[in-house]
Motif scaffolding. Structure first.
Motif, PDB file in Angstrom:
ATOM      1  N   LYS A 170      25.831 -19.902 -59.130  1.00 55.88           N
ATOM      2  CA  LYS A 170      26.656 -18.978 -58.347  1.00 55.88           C
ATOM      3  C   LYS A 170      27.099 -17.802 -59.210  1.00 55.88           C
ATOM      4  O   LYS A 170      27.090 -17.872 -60.427  1.00 55.88           O
ATOM      5  CB  LYS A 170      27.871 -19.694 -57.772  1.00 55.88           C
ATOM      6  N   SER A 172      40.524 -19.238 -51.450  1.00 57.04           N
ATOM      7  CA  SER A 172      40.315 -20.686 -51.497  1.00 57.04           C
ATOM      8  C   SER A 172      41.252 -21.405 -52.467  1.00 57.04           C
ATOM      9  O   SER A 172      41.328 -22.638 -52.443  1.00 57.04           O
ATOM     10  CB  SER A 172      38.864 -21.007 -51.857  1.00 57.04           C
ATOM     11  N   LYS A 207      39.800 -29.596 -56.255  1.00 52.23           N
ATOM     12  CA  LYS A 207      38.725 -30.038 -55.379  1.00 52.23           C
ATOM     13  C   LYS A 207      37.399 -29.947 -56.124  1.00 52.23           C
ATOM     14  O   LYS A 207      37.277 -29.208 -57.097  1.00 52.23           O
ATOM     15  CB  LYS A 207      38.685 -29.155 -54.124  1.00 52.23           C
ATOM     16  N   SER A 208      36.408 -30.657 -55.635  1.00 56.26           N
ATOM     17  CA  SER A 208      35.107 -30.655 -56.311  1.00 56.26           C
ATOM     18  C   SER A 208      34.531 -29.240 -56.380  1.00 56.26           C
ATOM     19  O   SER A 208      33.852 -28.883 -57.345  1.00 56.26           O
ATOM     20  CB  SER A 208      34.145 -31.600 -55.611  1.00 56.26           C
ATOM     21  N   GLU A 209      34.842 -28.435 -55.377  1.00 52.98           N
ATOM     22  CA  GLU A 209      34.312 -27.062 -55.371  1.00 52.98           C
ATOM     23  C   GLU A 209      34.992 -26.154 -56.389  1.00 52.98           C
ATOM     24  O   GLU A 209      34.601 -25.005 -56.561  1.00 52.98           O
ATOM     25  CB  GLU A 209      34.416 -26.443 -53.975  1.00 52.98           C
ATOM     26  N   ASP A 210      36.011 -26.660 -57.063  1.00 53.93           N
ATOM     27  CA  ASP A 210      36.636 -25.903 -58.152  1.00 53.93           C
ATOM     28  C   ASP A 210      35.889 -26.086 -59.468  1.00 53.93           C
ATOM     29  O   ASP A 210      36.222 -25.435 -60.464  1.00 53.93           O
ATOM     30  CB  ASP A 210      38.095 -26.333 -58.344  1.00 53.93           C
TER      31      ASP A 210
END
Length: 120
Positions: free
Chosen positions: A43, A63, A87-90
């Protein structure tokens, strides 16, 4: 020469907290806008939070609003990012950055990064 050194990353479980710190040297820290960026694998780098030199203005990525808090101590030349309810997306490498030019929309100096891994 401006130097930024991050610390505080690590591996945690979802819902945990971490506090990242960035120690700055090599200039007048109190004049700089400071920011935290992150880059996850595959990303683009994104800005997570930023704080004005006066601490009166701050910015947060949508977010992370309500979960992350950026703060600075101009007497200690440090900027911190308190991350709660992770969170895992962090999961990403987090970078501290300094903007030395008032009114600019870019950051001039970067730290080496610190890894944050959040397991669900």
């Amino acid at each position: 020469q401006v130097q930024l050194v991050e610390s505080g990353g690590g591996s945690v479980q979802a819902g945990d907290s971490l506090r990242l710190s960035c120690a700055a040297s090599g200039g007048t820290f109190s004049d700089w806008r400071m920011g935290w960026f992150r880059q996850a694998p595959g990303k683009e780098r994104e800005i997570v939070a930023a704080i004005h030199w006066s601490r009166t203005k701050s910015y947060y990525l949508d977010s992370v609003k309500g979960r992350f808090t950026i703060s600075r101590d101009n007497a200690k030349n440090t900027v911190c990012l308190q991350m709660n309810n992770l969170k895992s997306e962090d999961t990403a490498v987090y970078y501290c950055a300094a903007d030395l030019t008032p009114g600019s929309n870019s950051f001039d100096y970067w730290g080496q990064g610190t890894q944050v891994t959040v397991s669900s």
